[in-house]
Motif scaffolding. Structure first.
Motif, PDB file in Angstrom:
ATOM      1  N   ILE A  78      61.514  71.263  54.427  1.00 38.03           N
ATOM      2  CA  ILE A  78      60.690  70.275  53.726  1.00 38.03           C
ATOM      3  C   ILE A  78      60.797  70.533  52.231  1.00 38.03           C
ATOM      4  CG2 ILE A  78      58.332  69.453  53.355  1.00 38.03           C
ATOM      5  CD1 ILE A  78      57.738  70.239  56.269  1.00 38.03           C
ATOM      6  N   ARG A  79      61.030  69.456  51.455  1.00 40.75           N
ATOM      7  CA  ARG A  79      61.322  69.623  50.048  1.00 40.75           C
ATOM      8  C   ARG A  79      60.553  68.613  49.200  1.00 40.75           C
ATOM      9  NH1 ARG A  79      65.364  73.038  50.271  1.00 40.75           N
ATOM     10  NH2 ARG A  79      65.659  73.037  48.027  1.00 40.75           N
ATOM     11  N   THR A  80      60.432  68.921  47.935  1.00 39.98           N
ATOM     12  CA  THR A  80      60.034  67.939  46.932  1.00 39.98           C
ATOM     13  C   THR A  80      61.278  67.571  46.147  1.00 39.98           C
ATOM     14  OG1 THR A  80      57.764  68.764  46.735  1.00 39.98           O
ATOM     15  CG2 THR A  80      58.653  67.519  44.868  1.00 39.98           C
ATOM     16  N   THR A  81      61.621  66.284  46.135  1.00 46.33           N
ATOM     17  CA  THR A  81      62.812  65.827  45.423  1.00 46.33           C
ATOM     18  C   THR A  81      62.395  65.143  44.126  1.00 46.33           C
ATOM     19  OG1 THR A  81      63.988  65.496  47.511  1.00 46.33           O
ATOM     20  CG2 THR A  81      64.906  64.445  45.563  1.00 46.33           C
ATOM     21  N   VAL A  82      62.947  65.635  43.040  1.00 44.39           N
ATOM     22  CA  VAL A  82      62.657  65.099  41.708  1.00 44.39           C
ATOM     23  C   VAL A  82      63.870  64.297  41.254  1.00 44.39           C
ATOM     24  CG1 VAL A  82      62.034  65.670  39.333  1.00 44.39           C
ATOM     25  CG2 VAL A  82      61.244  67.136  41.226  1.00 44.39           C
ATOM     26  N   PHE A  83      63.660  63.009  40.988  1.00 46.52           N
ATOM     27  CA  PHE A  83      64.748  62.106  40.621  1.00 46.52           C
ATOM     28  C   PHE A  83      64.740  61.867  39.112  1.00 46.52           C
ATOM     29  CE2 PHE A  83      63.730  61.159  45.017  1.00 46.52           C
ATOM     30  CZ  PHE A  83      64.966  60.990  45.623  1.00 46.52           C
ATOM     31  N   LEU A  84      65.815  62.309  38.445  1.00 45.10           N
ATOM     32  CA  LEU A  84      65.950  62.108  37.009  1.00 45.10           C
ATOM     33  C   LEU A  84      66.731  60.831  36.718  1.00 45.10           C
ATOM     34  CD1 LEU A  84      65.053  65.075  37.150  1.00 45.10           C
ATOM     35  CD2 LEU A  84      66.698  65.592  35.337  1.00 45.10           C
ATOM     36  N   LYS A  85      66.341  60.121  35.646  1.00 46.98           N
ATOM     37  CA  LYS A  85      67.015  58.880  35.284  1.00 46.98           C
ATOM     38  C   LYS A  85      68.300  59.150  34.503  1.00 46.98           C
ATOM     39  CE  LYS A  85      64.839  55.059  33.800  1.00 46.98           C
ATOM     40  NZ  LYS A  85      65.575  54.129  34.632  1.00 46.98           N
ATOM     41  N   GLY A  86      69.249  58.226  34.679  1.00 46.18           N
ATOM     42  CA  GLY A  86      70.512  58.287  33.968  1.00 46.18           C
ATOM     43  C   GLY A  86      71.660  58.625  34.888  1.00 46.18           C
ATOM     44  N   VAL A 121      53.625  69.877  40.203  1.00 49.58           N
ATOM     45  CA  VAL A 121      53.716  69.039  41.405  1.00 49.58           C
ATOM     46  C   VAL A 121      54.377  69.808  42.541  1.00 49.58           C
ATOM     47  CG1 VAL A 121      54.722  66.944  42.398  1.00 49.58           C
ATOM     48  CG2 VAL A 121      53.796  66.903  40.078  1.00 49.58           C
ATOM     49  N   VAL A 122      55.461  70.503  42.236  1.00 49.35           N
ATOM     50  CA  VAL A 122      56.190  71.249  43.263  1.00 49.35           C
ATOM     51  C   VAL A 122      55.306  72.312  43.905  1.00 49.35           C
ATOM     52  CG1 VAL A 122      58.106  72.850  43.643  1.00 49.35           C
ATOM     53  CG2 VAL A 122      58.440  70.811  42.215  1.00 49.35           C
ATOM     54  N   GLU A 123      54.483  72.944  43.103  1.00 47.62           N
ATOM     55  CA  GLU A 123      53.628  74.037  43.572  1.00 47.62           C
ATOM     56  C   GLU A 123      52.662  73.596  44.681  1.00 47.62           C
ATOM     57  OE1 GLU A 123      52.413  77.639  44.142  1.00 47.62           O
ATOM     58  OE2 GLU A 123      53.689  77.383  42.376  1.00 47.62           O
ATOM     59  N   LYS A 124      52.297  72.333  44.701  1.00 51.20           N
ATOM     60  CA  LYS A 124      51.297  71.846  45.654  1.00 51.20           C
ATOM     61  C   LYS A 124      51.716  72.044  47.108  1.00 51.20           C
ATOM     62  CE  LYS A 124      49.526  68.266  42.521  1.00 51.20           C
ATOM     63  NZ  LYS A 124      49.366  66.813  42.290  1.00 51.20           N
ATOM     64  N   ASP A 125      53.016  72.089  47.373  1.00 53.33           N
ATOM     65  CA  ASP A 125      53.480  72.137  48.758  1.00 53.33           C
ATOM     66  C   ASP A 125      54.200  73.440  49.087  1.00 53.33           C
ATOM     67  OD1 ASP A 125      52.562  69.481  49.395  1.00 53.33           O
ATOM     68  OD2 ASP A 125      54.218  68.719  48.188  1.00 53.33           O
ATOM     69  N   ARG A 126      53.865  74.502  48.377  1.00 49.28           N
ATOM     70  CA  ARG A 126      54.539  75.785  48.585  1.00 49.28           C
ATOM     71  C   ARG A 126      54.464  76.236  50.048  1.00 49.28           C
ATOM     72  NH1 ARG A 126      56.201  80.269  45.614  1.00 49.28           N
ATOM     73  NH2 ARG A 126      55.455  79.431  43.620  1.00 49.28           N
ATOM     74  N   ALA A 127      53.330  76.036  50.696  1.00 51.12           N
ATOM     75  CA  ALA A 127      53.171  76.486  52.085  1.00 51.12           C
ATOM     76  C   ALA A 127      54.164  75.796  53.011  1.00 51.12           C
ATOM     77  CB  ALA A 127      51.746  76.239  52.557  1.00 51.12           C
ATOM     78  N   GLY A 134      62.097  73.739  49.767  1.00 50.23           N
ATOM     79  CA  GLY A 134      61.996  74.017  48.346  1.00 50.23           C
ATOM     80  C   GLY A 134      62.022  72.743  47.538  1.00 50.23           C
ATOM     81  N   VAL A 135      62.689  72.789  46.383  1.00 51.82           N
ATOM     82  CA  VAL A 135      62.755  71.640  45.485  1.00 51.82           C
ATOM     83  C   VAL A 135      64.205  71.213  45.309  1.00 51.82           C
ATOM     84  CG1 VAL A 135      62.776  73.144  43.460  1.00 51.82           C
ATOM     85  CG2 VAL A 135      62.148  70.750  43.186  1.00 51.82           C
ATOM     86  N   THR A 136      64.427  69.903  45.302  1.00 47.22           N
ATOM     87  CA  THR A 136      65.746  69.336  45.030  1.00 47.22           C
ATOM     88  C   THR A 136      65.660  68.484  43.774  1.00 47.22           C
ATOM     89  OG1 THR A 136      66.365  69.283  47.372  1.00 47.22           O
ATOM     90  CG2 THR A 136      67.564  67.807  45.895  1.00 47.22           C
ATOM     91  N   ILE A 137      66.602  68.688  42.860  1.00 50.94           N
ATOM     92  CA  ILE A 137      66.686  67.866  41.656  1.00 50.94           C
ATOM     93  C   ILE A 137      67.832  66.885  41.859  1.00 50.94           C
ATOM     94  CG2 ILE A 137      66.837  67.819  39.159  1.00 50.94           C
ATOM     95  CD1 ILE A 137      64.500  69.461  40.145  1.00 50.94           C
ATOM     96  N   SER A 138      67.520  65.598  41.790  1.00 50.94           N
ATOM     97  CA  SER A 138      68.495  64.561  42.080  1.00 50.94           C
ATOM     98  C   SER A 138      68.483  63.528  40.957  1.00 50.94           C
ATOM     99  CB  SER A 138      68.149  63.928  43.452  1.00 50.94           C
ATOM    100  OG  SER A 138      69.122  62.993  43.844  1.00 50.94           O
ATOM    101  N   GLY A 139      69.127  62.385  41.209  1.00 52.61           N
ATOM    102  CA  GLY A 139      69.180  61.346  40.192  1.00 52.61           C
ATOM    103  C   GLY A 139      69.417  59.989  40.822  1.00 52.61           C
TER     104      GLY A 139
END
Length: 301
Positions: free
Chosen positions: A21-29, A116-122, A130-135
């Motif tokens: 289970i992950r938090t995905t952060v979508f960057l513009k560009g 924001v990512v920290e909220k779902d550490r459990a 973990g966290v995924t950085i995408s676009g």
């Protein structure tokens, strides 16, 4: 100096952008212009006006607020925006009470991402996520990305980078030491076909595929479009490349039309492209090609 970046979405509880289970952060560009793009809001690196006509109450507040007179009611009393005149000042958004006008893209700091990512550490701990950085292409905002990854790493999060691979090795060398896994898009091995459908050839991407896979655990992801890149020969060659580079997994991402309405909502011209997903039975045959060559395979994950 702390950098800020432009993010167009933060998706919690994602299960398709890396392990667990992950938090995905979508960057513009994005430097590519893929004909099948389902996220046109990711192309520009700047915040954009998005309209949602179904929510419009026809109150005319946006018309009065627009300094460029780019908004009017048409003969059917429906709100119409002259996108050629619109300067993206977002004053219309400020007065819209119904959510019919919104801004896609928000300036964030690395600290706000970590919060924001920290909220779902459990959930990450229990699922191996973990966290995924995408676009878009997150490497376009590499200074902001680096600072964000440094803070995420300090907080002991598993980090996945989802990238087109279209960048310089200088940028990669700055980012890869902070990453645990790379999801690398491989759209086509033929450079001419790649240029036709994405606007760039794949020379830089394939060179970087070798560089990335020698530095960090790597998975390939193939956006799968019927009669574009779904031939068994093309998939077989991609698998051979993956084996040569030590890539652990290949994920097939069948084409979908989920982004069609977004082009109009953003005032953007959608490419004249008609795509289809291969039949499920055919996709299964491609999975078989991948697994028989000793590579893990996934569909939509």
């Amino acid at each position: 100096m702390t950098q800020s970046g432009v993010v167009f979405n933060i998706q919690r509880f994602s299960t398709h952008d890396g392990p667990g289970i992950r938090t995905t952060v979508f960057l513009k560009g994005c430097p590519l212009s893929c004909q099948w793009c389902a996220n046109p809001e990711s192309i520009s690196g700047s915040p954009q006006l998005m309209v949602r006509d179904v929510k419009c109450a026809g109150c005319s507040a946006c018309i009065d607020a627009c300094p460029e007179k780019a908004i009017h009611l048409n003969t059917e009393q429906k709100r119409h925006i002259n996108w050629d005149t619109c300067t993206q000042c977002f004053k219309c958004v400020d007065v819209c009470l119904y959510g019919a006008l919104t801004v896609i893209g928000e300036t964030k700091t690395p600290e706000s991402i970590v919060e924001v990512v920290e909220k779902d550490r459990a959930f990450y701990k229990n699922s191996g996520g973990g966290v995924t950085i995408s676009g878009g292409e997150p490497l376009l905002q590499h200074e902001f990305l680096k600072q964000t990854l440094e803070q995420l790493k300090q907080n002991d999060f598993h980090i996945t980078l989802d990238t087109t691979g279209f960048t310089s090795q200088t940028v990669l060398d700055k980012i890869l030491p902070l990453v645990d896994l790379v999801l690398l898009d491989i759209k086509h091995l033929d450079p001419d076909c790649h240029r036709t459908f994405t606007g760039v050839d794949n020379t830089n991407i394939l060179e970087n595929a070798r560089h990335i896979s020698s530095s960090v655990k790597t998975w390939f992801r193939i956006p799968l479009i019927q009669d574009v890149n779904d031939s068994q020969d093309n998939i077989s060659q991609i698998v051979d490349l993956a084996k040569n580079l030590g890539v652990e997994k290949i994920s097939l991402l069948p084409f979908h039309e989920g982004g069609t309405s977004k082009w109009r909502q953003l005032g953007m011209q959608q490419p004249d492209f008609t795509g289809n997903s291969p039949e499920e039975e055919y996709i299964d045959s491609l999975v078989k090609i991948i697994t028989e060559k000793g590579i893990r395979a996934g569909i939509r994950s």
